[in-house]
Design a protein around this motif. Structure first.
Motif, short mmCIF file in Angstrom:
data_model
loop_
_atom_site.label_atom_id
_atom_site.label_comp_id
_atom_site.label_asym_id
_atom_site.label_seq_id
_atom_site.Cartn_x
_atom_site.Cartn_y
_atom_site.Cartn_z
N MET A 81 -63.13 75.68 -39.35
CA MET A 81 -63.59 74.54 -40.15
C MET A 81 -63.22 73.25 -39.45
SD MET A 81 -65.25 75.63 -42.60
CE MET A 81 -65.53 74.09 -43.48
N GLY A 83 -62.87 69.15 -40.46
CA GLY A 83 -62.99 68.08 -41.45
C GLY A 83 -63.44 66.81 -40.74
N ARG A 84 -62.62 65.75 -40.81
CA ARG A 84 -62.95 64.52 -40.07
C ARG A 84 -62.30 64.54 -38.69
NH1 ARG A 84 -66.91 61.44 -41.82
NH2 ARG A 84 -65.91 59.68 -40.79
N GLY A 85 -61.70 65.67 -38.33
CA GLY A 85 -61.13 65.79 -36.99
C GLY A 85 -59.97 64.84 -36.74
N SER A 86 -59.20 64.51 -37.78
CA SER A 86 -58.15 63.50 -37.59
C SER A 86 -56.77 64.11 -37.39
CB SER A 86 -58.13 62.53 -38.77
OG SER A 86 -57.79 63.19 -39.97
N ASN A 87 -56.72 65.43 -37.31
CA ASN A 87 -55.43 66.06 -37.05
C ASN A 87 -55.55 67.11 -35.95
OD1 ASN A 87 -52.76 65.84 -37.98
ND2 ASN A 87 -52.87 67.87 -38.89
N ASN A 150 -60.90 64.10 -44.69
CA ASN A 150 -61.66 64.31 -45.92
C ASN A 150 -60.83 65.20 -46.86
OD1 ASN A 150 -62.11 66.98 -45.14
ND2 ASN A 150 -64.22 66.63 -44.47
N ALA A 154 -57.44 67.41 -46.08
CA ALA A 154 -56.21 66.99 -46.76
C ALA A 154 -55.61 68.12 -47.58
CB ALA A 154 -56.50 65.79 -47.65
N ARG A 156 -56.04 71.45 -46.84
CA ARG A 156 -55.52 72.42 -45.87
C ARG A 156 -54.19 71.97 -45.28
NH1 ARG A 156 -53.19 74.36 -42.44
NH2 ARG A 156 -53.82 75.65 -40.67
N ALA A 159 -51.88 66.88 -46.97
CA ALA A 159 -51.62 65.56 -46.37
C ALA A 159 -50.72 64.76 -47.29
CB ALA A 159 -52.94 64.83 -46.14
N GLY A 160 -49.90 63.93 -46.69
CA GLY A 160 -48.99 63.14 -47.52
C GLY A 160 -48.65 61.82 -46.88
N ARG A 195 -47.29 69.98 -44.80
CA ARG A 195 -48.50 70.05 -43.97
C ARG A 195 -49.11 71.46 -43.91
NH1 ARG A 195 -47.65 65.69 -45.02
NH2 ARG A 195 -47.08 63.96 -43.69
N ALA A 205 -62.08 75.39 -48.38
CA ALA A 205 -62.04 74.60 -49.62
C ALA A 205 -63.43 74.01 -49.84
CB ALA A 205 -61.02 73.48 -49.48
N ARG A 232 -49.44 50.27 -43.09
CA ARG A 232 -49.95 51.10 -41.99
C ARG A 232 -50.32 50.26 -40.77
NH1 ARG A 232 -51.57 56.41 -42.44
NH2 ARG A 232 -51.26 57.10 -44.56
N GLY A 243 -53.00 61.08 -35.32
CA GLY A 243 -51.92 60.86 -36.30
C GLY A 243 -50.59 61.29 -35.69
N LEU A 316 -52.98 69.91 -34.77
CA LEU A 316 -53.36 71.29 -34.43
C LEU A 316 -54.10 71.31 -33.10
CD1 LEU A 316 -54.81 72.10 -37.97
CD2 LEU A 316 -52.55 72.73 -37.11
#
Ligand SMILES: Cc1cc2nc3c(=O)[nH]c(=O)nc-3n(C[C@H](O)[C@H](O)[C@H](O)COP(=O)(O)OP(=O)(O)OC[C@H]3O[C@@H](n4cnc5c(N)ncnc54)[C@H](O)[C@@H]3O)c2cc1C
Length: 326
Positions: A81, A83-87, A150, A154, A156, A159-160, A195, A205, A232, A243, A316
């Motif tokens: 999967m 998502g927005r590829g941010s991690n 997304n 978040a 999966r 996110a926090g 996480r 999800a 931030r 991140g 990841l």
């Protein structure tokens, strides 16, 4: 005189195999679904490095998603999967599998249920969730402001930020198992920690029912979000990144350990340990996945040497295990 036409190399057996899988999957999808070969992933991630997905799909419905999973299973193809590829850090060789993104608008729903809860699609960007919730006077999502993922990503990653976790506001998650079965799981049946959400390790999800902790007026929600956003901007780099690159070891700050090991500004190619926040590796423009991996190795080695601490990656490595490359 016209130049001779360039000789086209015949596709090798591996390329042919992926072409055949794509051709087999396509007829089972609706016309609104997207399915492509060798889709570049760098532009679909915030770090902006890495290669392509052998197969890439954007299903437009539950039936499309079920067809993709069934097809992938029958051809022995791994499913990942996105998502927005941010991690994520995408390796330069790309991903040998089917990458599925819920980018189609069908997955981006935002429906207040009228009793203080809201049903959101896994493809909804957190930024839009915060904006729509503020407009609806739903307080309690402000901590998600500025996390560039997304809802699916978040969930999966649990996110926090700013003292809150995604699962603080989750009441129920609708997910699809890799066999295509759709299930609703109440929060109490889900195992979440730092996480991580165990039930989404091997499932997708689709929808979440969220119950914000408070009701607030739109102006108060907006001003809280602006305060978090300022915080931030002051503390995080602006350059492309994934991140925080490492998890905080219990009771310690990964950023402080890296800073105290003298690593701010350390570079491999165009990958740099951010001088603004040492737990961010940023892409100064032309970094490759290989540059980022080499810098991760270097940071871990130095922090181990100077501080005696083994840092564990939080971002990841897409389609791979960190332990195979570190
Ligand atoms: C500048 C910056 C700031 C950040 N700040 C924070 C922060 O404050 N707190 C924080 O926790 N994180 C932060 N992050 C990291 C990241 O934004 C979060 O982890 C986010 O939740 C990832 O969401 P995503 O949609 O980008 O997921 P992706 O990175 O695309 O994917 C992450 C994982 O989720 C899986 N996944 C994606 N969608 C689904 C789905 N529908 N079902 C099942 N699995 C799925 C993927 O396979 C992958 O394993 C930050 C990142 C950046 C670049």
């Amino acid at each position: 005189m016209t130049a001779p036409a360039p000789v086209q190399a015949a596709p090798g057996p591996v390329t042919r195999r992926w072409d055949e899988v794509a051709a087999a999957l396509r007829p089972s999808l609706s016309p609104a679904a997207k399915l492509t070969r060798e889709e570049s992933l760098a532009g679909k991630t915030t770090m902006r490095v890495g290669g392509a997905a052998r197969l890439y799909a954007e299903p437009a419905s539950v039936a499309d998603l079920q067809a993709l999973l069934a097809g992938a299973k029958s051809h022995g193809v791994a499913v990942l999967m996105l998502g927005r590829g941010s991690n994520l850090i995408v390796p330069d060789e790309g991903v040998d599998g089917l990458v599925i993104s819920l980018a189609h608008e069908a997955w981006a729903g935002f429906e207040p249920t009228g009793d203080g809860r809201v049903r959101v699609g896994a493809g909804l960007r957190l930024k839009n969730l915060c904006g729509l919730a503020a407009k609806a006077g739903l307080g309690g999502f402000e901590f998600l402001e500025g996390i560039p993922g997304n809802v699916g990503g978040a969930l999966r990653m649990n996110a926090g930020a700013m003292g809150g976790w995604m699962f603080d506001v989750v009441e129920e998650v609708r997910l699809m198992t890799m066999d295509g079965a759709v299930r609703n799981l109440p929060r109490a049946a889900m195992h979440v920690d730092y996480r991580h959400c165990a039930e989404l390790h091997d499932a997708i999800a689709l929808v979440a029912v969220l119950r914000p902790a408070t009701q607030a007026d739109a102006a108060a929600v907006k001003s809280q979000m602006e305060a978090y956003s300022r915080k931030r901007h002051e503390s995080q780099p602006r350059e492309p990144s994934a991140g925080c690159i490492f998890k905080n070891p219990p009771g310690q700050s990964a950023g402080r350990l890296i800073d105290e090991s003298g690593l701010k500004g350390e570079r491999v190619g165009d990958a740099e340990v951010s001088p603004t926040h040492a737990n961010f590796i940023v892409n100064l423009g032309r970094a490759t996945g290989g540059d980022v991996l080499e810098l991760v190795r270097r940071v871990r080695a130095r922090v181990k040497q100077v501080k005696g601490v083994d840092l564990e990656p939080e971002a990841l490595l897409y389609g791979k295990n960190w332990k195979d490359v570190l």
